[in-house]
Design an enzyme around this catalytic site. Structure first.
Site, PDB file in Angstrom:
ATOM      1  N   LYS A   1       0.448  -3.962   8.855  1.00  0.00           N
ATOM      2  CA  LYS A   1       1.788  -3.700   8.333  1.00  0.00           C
ATOM      3  C   LYS A   1       2.536  -2.887   9.375  1.00  0.00           C
ATOM      4  O   LYS A   1       2.084  -1.815   9.785  1.00  0.00           O
ATOM      5  CB  LYS A   1       1.729  -2.947   7.006  1.00  0.00           C
ATOM      6  CG  LYS A   1       3.091  -2.785   6.324  1.00  0.00           C
ATOM      7  CD  LYS A   1       2.918  -2.280   4.891  1.00  0.00           C
ATOM      8  CE  LYS A   1       4.258  -2.279   4.150  1.00  0.00           C
ATOM      9  NZ  LYS A   1       5.128  -1.169   4.538  1.00  0.00           N
TER      10      LYS A   1
ATOM     11  N   CYS B   1       3.275   3.749   8.966  1.00  0.00           N
ATOM     12  CA  CYS B   1       3.498   4.988   8.216  1.00  0.00           C
ATOM     13  C   CYS B   1       4.373   5.946   9.021  1.00  0.00           C
ATOM     14  O   CYS B   1       4.037   6.300  10.155  1.00  0.00           O
ATOM     15  CB  CYS B   1       2.170   5.658   7.881  1.00  0.00           C
ATOM     16  SG  CYS B   1       2.370   7.208   6.964  1.00  0.00           S
TER      17      CYS B   1
ATOM     18  N   PRO C   1       0.849  -1.197   0.000  1.00  0.00           N
ATOM     19  CA  PRO C   1       0.000   0.000   0.000  1.00  0.00           C
ATOM     20  C   PRO C   1       0.879   1.239   0.000  1.00  0.00           C
ATOM     21  O   PRO C   1       1.775   1.369   0.829  1.00  0.00           O
ATOM     22  CB  PRO C   1      -0.790  -0.136   1.308  1.00  0.00           C
ATOM     23  CG  PRO C   1       0.063  -0.992   2.190  1.00  0.00           C
ATOM     24  CD  PRO C   1       0.803  -1.923   1.280  1.00  0.00           C
ATOM     25  N   MET C   2       0.642   2.155  -0.950  1.00  0.00           N
ATOM     26  CA  MET C   2       1.429   3.383  -1.038  1.00  0.00           C
ATOM     27  C   MET C   2       0.489   4.555  -1.263  1.00  0.00           C
ATOM     28  O   MET C   2      -0.253   4.587  -2.255  1.00  0.00           O
ATOM     29  CB  MET C   2       2.460   3.292  -2.170  1.00  0.00           C
ATOM     30  CG  MET C   2       3.585   2.308  -1.901  1.00  0.00           C
ATOM     31  SD  MET C   2       4.806   2.233  -3.245  1.00  0.00           S
ATOM     32  CE  MET C   2       3.927   1.183  -4.425  1.00  0.00           C
TER      33      MET C   2
ATOM     34  N   ASP D   1      13.521  -2.610   0.338  1.00  0.00           N
ATOM     35  CA  ASP D   1      14.636  -2.726  -0.608  1.00  0.00           C
ATOM     36  C   ASP D   1      14.446  -3.854  -1.611  1.00  0.00           C
ATOM     37  O   ASP D   1      15.412  -4.506  -2.021  1.00  0.00           O
ATOM     38  CB  ASP D   1      15.967  -2.906   0.131  1.00  0.00           C
ATOM     39  CG  ASP D   1      16.436  -1.629   0.816  1.00  0.00           C
ATOM     40  OD1 ASP D   1      15.819  -0.572   0.575  1.00  0.00           O
ATOM     41  OD2 ASP D   1      17.402  -1.688   1.596  1.00  0.00           O
TER      42      ASP D   1
ATOM     43  N   ASN E   1       9.139  -6.823   3.533  1.00  0.00           N
ATOM     44  CA  ASN E   1       9.107  -5.615   2.712  1.00  0.00           C
ATOM     45  C   ASN E   1      10.328  -4.758   3.015  1.00  0.00           C
ATOM     46  O   ASN E   1      10.733  -4.632   4.160  1.00  0.00           O
ATOM     47  CB  ASN E   1       7.814  -4.835   2.996  1.00  0.00           C
ATOM     48  CG  ASN E   1       7.788  -3.458   2.357  1.00  0.00           C
ATOM     49  OD1 ASN E   1       7.696  -2.450   3.048  1.00  0.00           O
ATOM     50  ND2 ASN E   1       7.863  -3.396   1.048  1.00  0.00           N
TER      51      ASN E   1
ATOM     52  N   GLY F   1       7.339  -2.331  -2.979  1.00  0.00           N
ATOM     53  CA  GLY F   1       6.870  -0.958  -2.902  1.00  0.00           C
ATOM     54  C   GLY F   1       7.516  -0.104  -3.972  1.00  0.00           C
ATOM     55  O   GLY F   1       7.084  -0.074  -5.119  1.00  0.00           O
ATOM     56  N   ARG F   2       8.603   0.594  -3.608  1.00  0.00           N
ATOM     57  CA  ARG F   2       9.262   1.515  -4.544  1.00  0.00           C
ATOM     58  C   ARG F   2       9.712   0.831  -5.828  1.00  0.00           C
ATOM     59  O   ARG F   2       9.776   1.465  -6.886  1.00  0.00           O
ATOM     60  CB  ARG F   2      10.471   2.161  -3.867  1.00  0.00           C
ATOM     61  CG  ARG F   2      10.132   3.139  -2.757  1.00  0.00           C
ATOM     62  CD  ARG F   2      11.411   3.660  -2.118  1.00  0.00           C
ATOM     63  NE  ARG F   2      12.175   2.602  -1.486  1.00  0.00           N
ATOM     64  CZ  ARG F   2      13.504   2.559  -1.425  1.00  0.00           C
ATOM     65  NH1 ARG F   2      14.228   3.510  -1.988  1.00  0.00           N
ATOM     66  NH2 ARG F   2      14.115   1.563  -0.816  1.00  0.00           N
TER      67      ARG F   2
ATOM     68  N   GLN G   1      -6.322  -1.027   3.051  1.00  0.00           N
ATOM     69  CA  GLN G   1      -5.558  -0.662   4.239  1.00  0.00           C
ATOM     70  C   GLN G   1      -6.208   0.547   4.912  1.00  0.00           C
ATOM     71  O   GLN G   1      -6.473   1.562   4.266  1.00  0.00           O
ATOM     72  CB  GLN G   1      -4.104  -0.318   3.923  1.00  0.00           C
ATOM     73  CG  GLN G   1      -3.304  -0.103   5.216  1.00  0.00           C
ATOM     74  CD  GLN G   1      -1.878   0.338   4.994  1.00  0.00           C
ATOM     75  OE1 GLN G   1      -1.630   1.457   4.586  1.00  0.00           O
ATOM     76  NE2 GLN G   1      -0.924  -0.550   5.290  1.00  0.00           N
TER      77      GLN G   1
END
Length: 430
Positions: A224, A183, A98-99, A290, A288, A312-313, A152
């Site tokens: 998370k 977060c 989730p971003m 890297d 999660n 993610g990224r 989320q």
């Protein structure tokens, strides 16, 4: 150059048109009209369809897995293997994180098509949902056929989060409700939400217990977390939420006080996975941090003992990370990375889908970021990115990308990186 977008696509959102019924916090709610909107595509996709791929006859890849490691913790499972996370059946072990501001309907749709096994929504404020905030409701709606739908939620009060969880399950059929406990954004932490919850493992447990009780039999609950706030506390938090009913726990391998310049601590993730695997609940853990290349996903699964890997990224402007990671897991070869032209075509397709879903203004604002991610590192990308930031119409943005694509496919041409296609718009509006 004519716009590739269909005429009349994406009418701007109108609260009076879509939400004329009582707010969801009222007891006797009438049925509301669905706000689901399926992203449509008019461009040929450069993404491979999800599903098994034929073995490659190519020479051994430098990404090929190393010989079996005696310290490996994954028991021989691979990313391409199906997995059950607390009873939630997934086709593989790759998950989109989730971003905020990123994983909207269109982004999730693209990730799932590229092979992602599960995709989370952006974090949704529990209070904003319960107060029937129109923007939040649009944000929370799934695309048609999104299954399983994973939402989320962000909050700090067990009862409020439970009411919001019931709402997303009843309104949109969410199969999974995840609670954000990681977060690091200052305004979120200042409000006692997100990573601030890590300071109180007991509260984390009460939140999961209350939400689990509210949606029991209809949806599963997960959370998370990070390895801690300013010092390691993930084991205490993980034990608390596992005993309270969490179906699985996703762990980001950094403290709240650590930035992306600090390498993610995969050993810390492995410690949580080992602890919960030996506990009475035997709750799965998702890793999660890297995971930027296909090889990173394979390595995390092997080295940490997690049940699945969350990206993610690494997925920003790069949905191919899912298909290539699955190919690497199946054949030992991720295949070639997308060409420059494929990346620009995918950006055009993404823009088209956003216009269909959110209307022109919303699509243009979001594609300033997404477009920059797609072309990052390509020749003359800086000039193209500058032009994307200045335009205000989807047709102008599409024209810039089409012009750039033509330059990439016919290098003898010229890309005008100085021409203005519209009024200057500050990037802070993104």
């Amino acid at each position: 150059m004519p716009s590739p977008l269909p005429s009349g696509a994406g009418a701007p959102y109108s609260p009076s048109r879509k939400f004329s019924t009582p707010p969801p916090c009222q007891k006797n709610r009438t049925a509301r009209k669905s706000t689901r909107c399926e992203p449509a595509v008019t461009h040929r996709s450069s993404l491979p369809p999800p599903g098994p791929q034929a073995p490659s006859d190519a020479p051994a890849s430098p990404y090929a897995p190393a010989p079996p490691d005696p310290d490996a913790r994954n028991d021989g499972r691979t990313l391409a293997d199906p997995v059950a996370l607390g009873g939630l059946q997934l086709p593989n072990r790759l998950i989109l994180a989730p971003m905020a501001g990123v994983t909207d309907r269109t982004f999730r749709w693209l990730a799932k098509r590229a092979g992602c096994g599960l995709a989370f929504s952006e974090m949704i404020s529990d209070n904003a949902l319960l107060w029937a905030n129109a923007k939040t409701w649009v944000l929370a709606a799934p695309y048609p056929g999104e299954d399983p739908y994973a939402v989320q939620l962000l909050g700090k009060d067990p009862d409020t989060l439970a009411r919001a969880a019931v709402l997303v399950v009843e309104e949109w059929g969410a199969a999974l409700v995840d609670i954000n406990m990681g977060c690091p954004v200052p305004k979120v932490v200042k409000n006692g939400e997100g990573a601030a919850l890590l300071r109180d493992p007991s509260l984390c447990g009460r939140i999961i217990e209350r939400v689990h009780k509210a949606v029991a039999g209809r949806a599963r609950v997960s959370c998370k977390i990070r390895l801690g706030f300013d010092s390691p506390s993930s084991l205490d938090v993980a034990r608390a939420v596992a005993s309270a009913g969490a179906s699985f726990v996703s762990v980001h391998g950094r403290l709240r006080t650590e930035t992306y310049s600090t390498p993610a601590d995969w050993e810390g993730i492995a410690g949580v996975a080992e602890t919960l695997s030996r506990g009475p609940e035997r709750v799965p853990v998702v890793g999660n941090g890297d995971v930027l290349e296909p090889g990173d996903a394979v390595s995390m699964l092997a080295r940490t003992g997690v049940h699945a890997v969350m990206v993610g990224r690494g997925a920003l402007g790069n949905p191919w990370i899912f298909s290539r990671a699955l190919s690497l897991a199946r054949t030992g070869d991720p295949g070639p990375p997308p060409s420059a032209a494929e990346r620009v075509r995918a950006a055009i397709e993404h823009l088209d889908a956003l216009v269909r879903d959110k209307g022109e203004r919303g699509a243009v604002l979001e594609m300033r970021r997404h477009g920059s991610w797609y072309i990052r590192g390509l020749p003359r990308a800086a000039g193209v990115r500058s032009r994307l930031m200045r335009v205000s119409k989807a047709s102008e943005m599409a024209s810039i990308l089409e012009d750039y694509l033509d330059h990439l496919e016919h290098p003898g041409g010229h890309v005008d990186s100085t021409r203005k296609d519209g009024p200057s718009c500050p990037t802070s509006d993104v």
